[in-house]
Design a protein around this motif. Sequence first.
Motif, PDB file in Angstrom:
ATOM      1  N   UNK A 371      59.052  -7.903 -94.256  1.00 40.85           N
ATOM      2  CA  UNK A 371      60.364  -7.480 -93.774  1.00 40.85           C
ATOM      3  C   UNK A 371      60.770  -6.123 -94.307  1.00 40.85           C
ATOM      4  N   UNK A 372      60.420  -5.852 -95.575  1.00 39.48           N
ATOM      5  CA  UNK A 372      60.762  -4.566 -96.162  1.00 39.48           C
ATOM      6  C   UNK A 372      59.993  -3.418 -95.555  1.00 39.48           C
ATOM      7  N   UNK A 373      58.690  -3.627 -95.316  1.00 42.50           N
ATOM      8  CA  UNK A 373      57.834  -2.556 -94.783  1.00 42.50           C
ATOM      9  C   UNK A 373      58.056  -2.360 -93.280  1.00 42.50           C
ATOM     10  N   UNK A 374      57.890  -3.417 -92.502  1.00 41.28           N
ATOM     11  CA  UNK A 374      57.979  -3.292 -91.043  1.00 41.28           C
ATOM     12  C   UNK A 374      59.418  -3.295 -90.544  1.00 41.28           C
ATOM     13  N   UNK A 375      60.273  -4.085 -91.216  1.00 40.51           N
ATOM     14  CA  UNK A 375      61.648  -4.195 -90.760  1.00 40.51           C
ATOM     15  C   UNK A 375      62.527  -3.056 -91.230  1.00 40.51           C
ATOM     16  N   UNK A 376      62.767  -3.003 -92.542  1.00 44.31           N
ATOM     17  CA  UNK A 376      63.712  -2.001 -93.053  1.00 44.31           C
ATOM     18  C   UNK A 376      63.128  -0.596 -93.002  1.00 44.31           C
ATOM     19  N   UNK A 377      61.966  -0.400 -93.646  1.00 45.21           N
ATOM     20  CA  UNK A 377      61.381   0.942 -93.661  1.00 45.21           C
ATOM     21  C   UNK A 377      60.994   1.389 -92.256  1.00 45.21           C
ATOM     22  N   UNK A 378      60.286   0.515 -91.526  1.00 46.80           N
ATOM     23  CA  UNK A 378      59.900   0.854 -90.156  1.00 46.80           C
ATOM     24  C   UNK A 378      61.115   1.110 -89.285  1.00 46.80           C
ATOM     25  N   UNK A 379      62.144   0.298 -89.442  1.00 52.08           N
ATOM     26  CA  UNK A 379      63.354   0.473 -88.659  1.00 52.08           C
ATOM     27  C   UNK A 379      64.055   1.787 -88.959  1.00 52.08           C
ATOM     28  N   UNK A 380      64.086   2.171 -90.238  1.00 53.32           N
ATOM     29  CA  UNK A 380      64.725   3.438 -90.595  1.00 53.32           C
ATOM     30  C   UNK A 380      63.956   4.631 -90.039  1.00 53.32           C
ATOM     31  N   UNK A 381      62.624   4.532 -90.037  1.00 56.59           N
ATOM     32  CA  UNK A 381      61.829   5.623 -89.448  1.00 56.59           C
ATOM     33  C   UNK A 381      62.086   5.738 -87.947  1.00 56.59           C
ATOM     34  N   UNK A 382      62.147   4.597 -87.279  1.00 52.04           N
ATOM     35  CA  UNK A 382      62.450   4.612 -85.838  1.00 52.04           C
ATOM     36  C   UNK A 382      63.864   5.151 -85.613  1.00 52.04           C
ATOM     37  N   UNK A 383      64.785   4.710 -86.439  1.00 52.94           N
ATOM     38  CA  UNK A 383      66.178   5.175 -86.362  1.00 52.94           C
ATOM     39  C   UNK A 383      66.244   6.698 -86.518  1.00 52.94           C
ATOM     40  N   UNK A 384      65.389   7.224 -87.413  1.00 54.28           N
ATOM     41  CA  UNK A 384      65.385   8.666 -87.677  1.00 54.28           C
ATOM     42  C   UNK A 384      64.847   9.455 -86.489  1.00 54.28           C
ATOM     43  N   UNK A 385      63.718   9.033 -85.962  1.00 50.31           N
ATOM     44  CA  UNK A 385      63.019   9.881 -84.990  1.00 50.31           C
ATOM     45  C   UNK A 385      63.258   9.496 -83.534  1.00 50.31           C
ATOM     46  N   UNK A 386      64.240   8.609 -83.349  1.00 49.66           N
ATOM     47  CA  UNK A 386      64.773   8.416 -81.996  1.00 49.66           C
ATOM     48  C   UNK A 386      66.169   9.018 -81.893  1.00 49.66           C
ATOM     49  N   UNK A 387      66.582   9.727 -82.932  1.00 47.79           N
ATOM     50  CA  UNK A 387      67.924  10.333 -82.956  1.00 47.79           C
ATOM     51  C   UNK A 387      67.922  11.678 -82.237  1.00 47.79           C
ATOM     52  N   UNK A 388      67.679  11.609 -80.960  1.00 46.09           N
ATOM     53  CA  UNK A 388      67.736  12.792 -80.087  1.00 46.09           C
ATOM     54  C   UNK A 388      68.543  12.429 -78.848  1.00 46.09           C
ATOM     55  N   UNK A 389      69.324  13.344 -78.333  1.00 46.68           N
ATOM     56  CA  UNK A 389      70.190  13.018 -77.189  1.00 46.68           C
ATOM     57  C   UNK A 389      69.427  12.661 -75.921  1.00 46.68           C
ATOM     58  N   UNK A 390      68.177  13.104 -75.788  1.00 46.56           N
ATOM     59  CA  UNK A 390      67.414  12.795 -74.572  1.00 46.56           C
ATOM     60  C   UNK A 390      66.700  11.441 -74.653  1.00 46.56           C
ATOM     61  N   UNK A 391      66.755  10.788 -75.800  1.00 50.24           N
ATOM     62  CA  UNK A 391      66.177   9.445 -75.940  1.00 50.24           C
ATOM     63  C   UNK A 391      67.289   8.427 -75.718  1.00 50.24           C
ATOM     64  N   UNK A 392      67.076   7.440 -74.842  1.00 52.88           N
ATOM     65  CA  UNK A 392      68.129   6.461 -74.550  1.00 52.88           C
ATOM     66  C   UNK A 392      68.656   5.786 -75.821  1.00 52.88           C
ATOM     67  N   UNK A 393      69.920   5.435 -75.787  1.00 51.87           N
ATOM     68  CA  UNK A 393      70.579   4.837 -76.947  1.00 51.87           C
ATOM     69  C   UNK A 393      69.939   3.522 -77.375  1.00 51.87           C
ATOM     70  N   UNK A 395      66.972   2.833 -77.962  1.00 52.66           N
ATOM     71  CA  UNK A 395      65.901   3.018 -78.957  1.00 52.66           C
ATOM     72  C   UNK A 395      66.439   2.950 -80.384  1.00 52.66           C
ATOM     73  N   UNK A 396      67.447   3.774 -80.743  1.00 56.33           N
ATOM     74  CA  UNK A 396      67.989   3.603 -82.092  1.00 56.33           C
ATOM     75  C   UNK A 396      68.674   2.253 -82.295  1.00 56.33           C
ATOM     76  N   UNK A 397      69.179   1.653 -81.221  1.00 58.61           N
ATOM     77  CA  UNK A 397      69.789   0.327 -81.350  1.00 58.61           C
ATOM     78  C   UNK A 397      68.741  -0.710 -81.744  1.00 58.61           C
TER      79      UNK A 397
END
Length: 507
Positions: A371-393, A395-397
């Motif tokens: 959970x720590x590696x795939x969930x929290x860390x993986x989720x934060x990385x996805x949260x970081x690099x989907x933070x662009x206005x041209x990527x649908x909301x 994805x960060x959700x």
Amino acid sequence: MKMAADTRTHFQGQGSESHGPRVLESLGSEHSTSSHSNHDPEHPYNWPVSRKWTLTILAAFTTFISMMNGTIITVAHFDISEQFNVDETQFPHSYWPVTTWAIGGACSALFILPLAEDFGTRPVFLTTYVLFLCFLVPQAVAQNFATLVVTRFFAGGCVSVLANTAAGVVGNVWETEWARSIPVSLYIVGYMAGSSAGPVVGAVIFQFLSWRWIGYLQLIWFGALFPVYYFFFYESRADVILARRPMSKEDTEQRSGPASSLSLKGLITSATRPVVLFCTEPVLFVSTLWSSFTVGTLFLFTQSVEQVFMDLYDWSVEETGYVQAAVVIGEILGWTLNFLSRKLYFASASRNTETPGAPIPEARLYMAVVGGVLGISGGMFVYAWTSYPYIPWIAPAISLAMVGAGSVLVVTGVSDYVVDAYSMYAGSAIGAVATGENLFSAFLPLATMSMYHTLGLNWASTLLGFISLVLALLPTLMFVWGREVRARSTFMQSGKQDMNVRKEGVV
């Protein structure tokens, strides 16, 4: 938040130190039932299953709705700041009511919850509930910002008592470790999902009414629920139930053991031992940082989600509250994965050479690391690099849901592991973890605005992802050297020996 007094109890009234919010397993509960308690219909272990589940679900629901109080006003901070002339241009001063709420929770449990040992869970719960209702009033009618900051300190203290007393119910009515596993996970998901659901519920109220109605409606629904608690929140401490009835010969034998007591010395011990353990036990130090950062991250979302979604998609503050429902959905999914964690833990007993037949304590951490590696860390990385206005909301959700799922696995795994590893000192160890969680919840979000403005949306979340990854990988060392580390720990070995002595004494 998903905060330390004795929530572990048994029929003989044994127990000494003050225990933490998620120490739900009875002190020696699986060996403390005497022939008397085995046949006593009033003993909570012997209650009908329907009554046990009624009280368990009520306790989990109580934890969920009370924990919402911590974050429910975060979506209204713009209006609150405008009305009370709070400057947020350089620092999120509007978060102080949440910070004081978390600090109040950290302080109250050390000194209030021991009352449940002598007077029972029911009177402490109901009294605190009434006090909580009183502190909801100024949250709705406050005429200045200081009133919110101060009264929410006391509200947070009340919520800590309510949630922790509810937690004690689980350990009081479920006898075996296997039987407790699902109720414990229900409590923890209620504890964490409550905080995450606060902005969602607050957004609904704020969009259609006003920020003051967030307080009014809480007062209404908590007031309406009071009769339910009055009639169905039964006393679950067996020693308190025993003390209320005429003494028989068997009762006299049951009461012959050492009784718990509330004293200044006991309060000082409960307040200082968690600090000693935190400073001297590397395992507890890492566990506390891991769980505290995890819980702090969930509170951090009440700030960062607003910045990310308002900047990228020009959302309203209410919409940023709604999207945090993704965290709650993830937490529920994480709870379902606890069934797999439960299976892995009990299956480890077949390969335990240290204590044959008993599960390996480190097996509690298997799914927590995932959970720590795939969930929290993986989720934060996805949260970081989907933070662009041209990527649908969406994805960060989805990344928010990933973090939510991982957080439940981490907090559950750490809590259970600390209880297993420290045995009789588990209460103090969990007290350290809980205090850390409250402090991170109080202060980590205060750095969010500055961090996201300075590093940018991408790298701020990336930094959080790397920290999560390091904290998640450190416990893997215990898979290899766990037995040796526990053998060298004075507190772990002492707690284990005390537990064995108590088992022999009861048997």
